[in-house]
Motif scaffolding. Structure first.
Motif, mmCIF file in Angstrom:
data_model
loop_
_atom_site.group_PDB
_atom_site.id
_atom_site.type_symbol
_atom_site.label_atom_id
_atom_site.label_comp_id
_atom_site.label_asym_id
_atom_site.label_seq_id
_atom_site.Cartn_x
_atom_site.Cartn_y
_atom_site.Cartn_z
ATOM 1 N N HIS A 81 -40.816 32.241 -6.974
ATOM 2 C CA HIS A 81 -41.827 33.359 -6.526
ATOM 3 C C HIS A 81 -42.536 32.385 -5.235
ATOM 4 N N HIS A 82 -42.773 30.996 -5.844
ATOM 5 C CA HIS A 82 -43.725 30.181 -4.847
ATOM 6 C C HIS A 82 -43.041 29.873 -3.428
ATOM 7 N N ARG A 83 -41.695 29.456 -3.337
ATOM 8 C CA ARG A 83 -41.147 29.273 -2.397
ATOM 9 C C ARG A 83 -41.791 28.526 -0.990
ATOM 10 N N LYS A 84 -42.529 27.433 -1.580
ATOM 11 C CA LYS A 84 -42.986 26.320 -0.580
ATOM 12 C C LYS A 84 -43.253 25.096 -1.092
ATOM 13 N N ASN A 85 -43.807 24.310 -0.461
ATOM 14 C CA ASN A 85 -43.486 22.686 -0.922
ATOM 15 C C ASN A 85 -42.430 22.217 -1.597
ATOM 16 N N SER A 86 -41.333 22.506 -0.646
ATOM 17 C CA SER A 86 -39.823 21.884 -1.154
ATOM 18 C C SER A 86 -40.124 20.369 -1.549
ATOM 19 N N GLY A 87 -38.951 19.851 -2.294
ATOM 20 C CA GLY A 87 -39.085 18.539 -2.721
ATOM 21 C C GLY A 87 -38.295 18.422 -3.960
ATOM 22 N N ILE A 88 -38.685 17.222 -4.547
ATOM 23 C CA ILE A 88 -38.127 16.815 -5.996
ATOM 24 C C ILE A 88 -39.185 16.714 -6.899
ATOM 25 N N TYR A 89 -39.036 17.220 -8.030
ATOM 26 C CA TYR A 89 -40.172 17.214 -9.021
ATOM 27 C C TYR A 89 -39.922 16.994 -10.307
ATOM 28 N N ASN A 90 -40.768 16.252 -11.063
ATOM 29 C CA ASN A 90 -40.496 15.882 -12.628
ATOM 30 C C ASN A 90 -40.496 17.357 -13.214
ATOM 31 N N LEU A 91 -39.799 17.596 -14.216
ATOM 32 C CA LEU A 91 -40.051 18.494 -15.208
ATOM 33 C C LEU A 91 -39.938 17.964 -16.882
ATOM 34 N N GLY A 92 -40.995 17.613 -17.301
ATOM 35 C CA GLY A 92 -41.156 17.331 -18.617
ATOM 36 C C GLY A 92 -42.346 17.850 -19.215
ATOM 37 N N SER A 93 -42.843 17.452 -20.428
ATOM 38 C CA SER A 93 -44.087 18.141 -21.077
ATOM 39 C C SER A 93 -45.312 17.166 -20.538
ATOM 40 N N GLY A 94 -44.921 16.002 -19.799
ATOM 41 C CA GLY A 94 -45.839 15.085 -19.440
ATOM 42 C C GLY A 94 -46.697 14.099 -20.497
ATOM 43 N N GLU A 95 -46.018 14.465 -21.793
ATOM 44 C CA GLU A 95 -46.440 13.665 -23.181
ATOM 45 C C GLU A 95 -45.348 12.950 -23.844
ATOM 46 N N ALA A 96 -45.108 11.699 -23.785
ATOM 47 C CA ALA A 96 -44.126 11.198 -24.483
ATOM 48 C C ALA A 96 -44.496 11.034 -26.191
ATOM 49 N N ARG A 97 -43.491 11.457 -27.042
ATOM 50 C CA ARG A 97 -43.534 11.591 -28.552
ATOM 51 C C ARG A 97 -42.691 10.625 -29.006
ATOM 52 N N THR A 98 -42.668 10.397 -30.331
ATOM 53 C CA THR A 98 -41.716 9.451 -31.005
ATOM 54 C C THR A 98 -40.872 10.289 -31.604
ATOM 55 N N PHE A 99 -39.406 9.846 -31.753
ATOM 56 C CA PHE A 99 -38.725 10.520 -32.688
ATOM 57 C C PHE A 99 -39.091 10.649 -34.011
ATOM 58 N N GLU A 152 -26.861 39.493 0.448
ATOM 59 C CA GLU A 152 -27.582 40.057 -0.747
ATOM 60 C C GLU A 152 -28.097 39.057 -1.728
ATOM 61 N N VAL A 153 -27.958 37.897 -1.542
ATOM 62 C CA VAL A 153 -28.457 36.896 -2.424
ATOM 63 C C VAL A 153 -29.817 36.346 -1.933
ATOM 64 N N GLU A 154 -30.698 36.772 -3.071
ATOM 65 C CA GLU A 154 -32.063 36.249 -2.631
ATOM 66 C C GLU A 154 -32.381 34.820 -3.305
ATOM 67 N N PHE A 155 -31.754 34.369 -4.087
ATOM 68 C CA PHE A 155 -32.026 33.020 -4.689
ATOM 69 C C PHE A 155 -30.801 32.410 -5.368
ATOM 70 N N VAL A 156 -30.845 31.024 -5.366
ATOM 71 C CA VAL A 156 -29.801 30.502 -6.107
ATOM 72 C C VAL A 156 -30.720 29.314 -6.983
ATOM 73 N N PHE A 157 -30.165 29.335 -8.296
ATOM 74 C CA PHE A 157 -30.526 28.339 -9.307
ATOM 75 C C PHE A 157 -29.001 27.708 -9.571
ATOM 76 N N HIS A 158 -29.068 26.603 -9.072
ATOM 77 C CA HIS A 158 -27.955 25.682 -9.075
ATOM 78 C C HIS A 158 -28.195 24.889 -10.366
ATOM 79 N N LEU A 159 -27.856 25.289 -11.682
ATOM 80 C CA LEU A 159 -28.257 24.339 -12.712
ATOM 81 C C LEU A 159 -26.816 23.953 -13.489
ATOM 82 N N GLY A 160 -25.448 24.447 -12.838
ATOM 83 C CA GLY A 160 -24.421 23.770 -13.583
ATOM 84 C C GLY A 160 -24.055 22.334 -13.081
ATOM 85 N N ALA A 161 -23.420 21.617 -14.207
ATOM 86 C CA ALA A 161 -23.296 20.087 -14.206
ATOM 87 C C ALA A 161 -22.567 19.646 -15.278
ATOM 88 N N ARG A 162 -21.788 18.381 -15.054
ATOM 89 C CA ARG A 162 -21.434 17.793 -16.217
ATOM 90 C C ARG A 162 -22.410 16.843 -16.708
#
Length: 321
Positions: A232-250, A66-76
């Protein structure tokens, strides 16, 4: 059913809300639910079942069809924790078990990696999988995430679709419970609320002025939007960055927080603690071209937009997402 691990935590609880918005209500939430401090993150959300993380794999053996998808976000996620055994247990070995189960039952999965894998950034911030074995994280948390990325890339048995997301500096609602590991924006808001001023770390690098240290701050609403896209995409498996793409100062972050709160800016500086000074990152910025190349074309919140939304719609009224 959609499984979300670490579901009572920051990013995962926001993802549950985002899935509910699209009428995905058969959500199985997995976490250590004995930690009551996070329970508010799931209040009011549409959830099918609560499963303790210790019982999850037994549950999956009985319910995988019955499981359609897993988001494994749990971590220390504590970057100041230096007990490697803690990270091996939760971030590495549990994740290997999750991968193997998803591979066996051919369940697509997205898992949380981290920009902490890039270490000092000496090899850049490109999500080129060929460089992953060369990366040298600066703490055991980063090591655990990179160790799993390396392991995943070596596997011949894989879920039919999988993605590892290297989260950069995520901020936004539902991080109330994270204490010292909450975002700088959260701490800035609380300092301003309490004292009317904000203290930033002084720079100990001659290339950066005080407050000009830079990070790629990414709003959690963008993070969960990418997760939904990948489901929804379910293709192009791999490891991806996820940021804004723009560094900003503190400094920009702090000034925007003052503005969103309607408080005059009052900023001073303190020495960066010696315990983290040697491993402190002065610059991070995600190269987002790889994710864009597979069709993710939504704009990301600017720092100004994200801080304003977070402060005015969540922190000031004390609301959850």
């Amino acid at each position: 059913m959609i499984v979300v691990t670490g579901a009572a935590g920051f990013i995962a609880s926001c993802l549950v809300s985002r899935l509910n918005q699209d009428n995905f209500n058969d959500i199985v939430v997995v976490d250590n639910f004995s930690v009551a401090k996070k329970e508010d993150n799931l209040k009011g959300k549409k959830i099918k079942e609560f499963v303790d993380r210790e019982n999850f794999f037994e549950w999956l053996d009985n319910n995988y069809e019955e499981v359609e998808f897993v988001f494994h976000l749990g971590a220390r996620t504590d970057t100041t924790e230096f007990n490697k055994d803690v990270f091996d247990l939760l971030n590495l070995n549990y994740s290997k078990k999750m991968w193997n189960a998803c591979a066996e039952y051919q369940i697509p999965m997205v898992y949380a990696s981290s920009a902490a894998t890039y270490g000092s950034g000496s090899l850049g911030y490109d999500d080129n999988e060929a460089t992953i074995p060369l990366l040298k994280p600066l703490n055991p948390y980063g090591d655990s995430k990179n160790d799993f990325d390396k392991w995943a890339l070596e596997q011949t048995a894989k879920p039919f679709f999988w993605t590892g997301l290297k989260f950069f500096n995520v901020y936004g609602p539902n991080e109330y419970h994270k204490a010292r590991m909450a975002s700088v924006i959260f701490h800035t808001y609380n300092q301003i609320k309490e004292k009317g001023s904000m203290t930033l770390f002084r720079s100990h690098n001659p290339d950066y002025a005080d407050g000009e240290q830079m990070r790629d701050f990414v709003y959690v609403k963008d993070v969960v939007e990418v997760c939904v896209f990948l489901m929804h995409h379910r293709k192009n498996s791999g490891i991806y960055n996820l940021g804004s793409g723009e560094a900003r100062t503190f400094m920009a972050l702090a000034l925007n927080t003052f503005e969103a709160m309607g408080v005059p800016a009052d900023i001073d500086f303190m020495d960066t603690p010696e315990s983290i000074r040697d491993t402190y990152q002065y610059f991070t910025e995600a190269n987002m071209s790889k994710l864009r190349s597979i069709g993710y074309n939504k704009p990301f919140y600017t720092l100004e937009e994200g801080v304003k939304d977070y402060v005015q719609n969540y922190l000031l009224p004390g609301k959850y997402y």
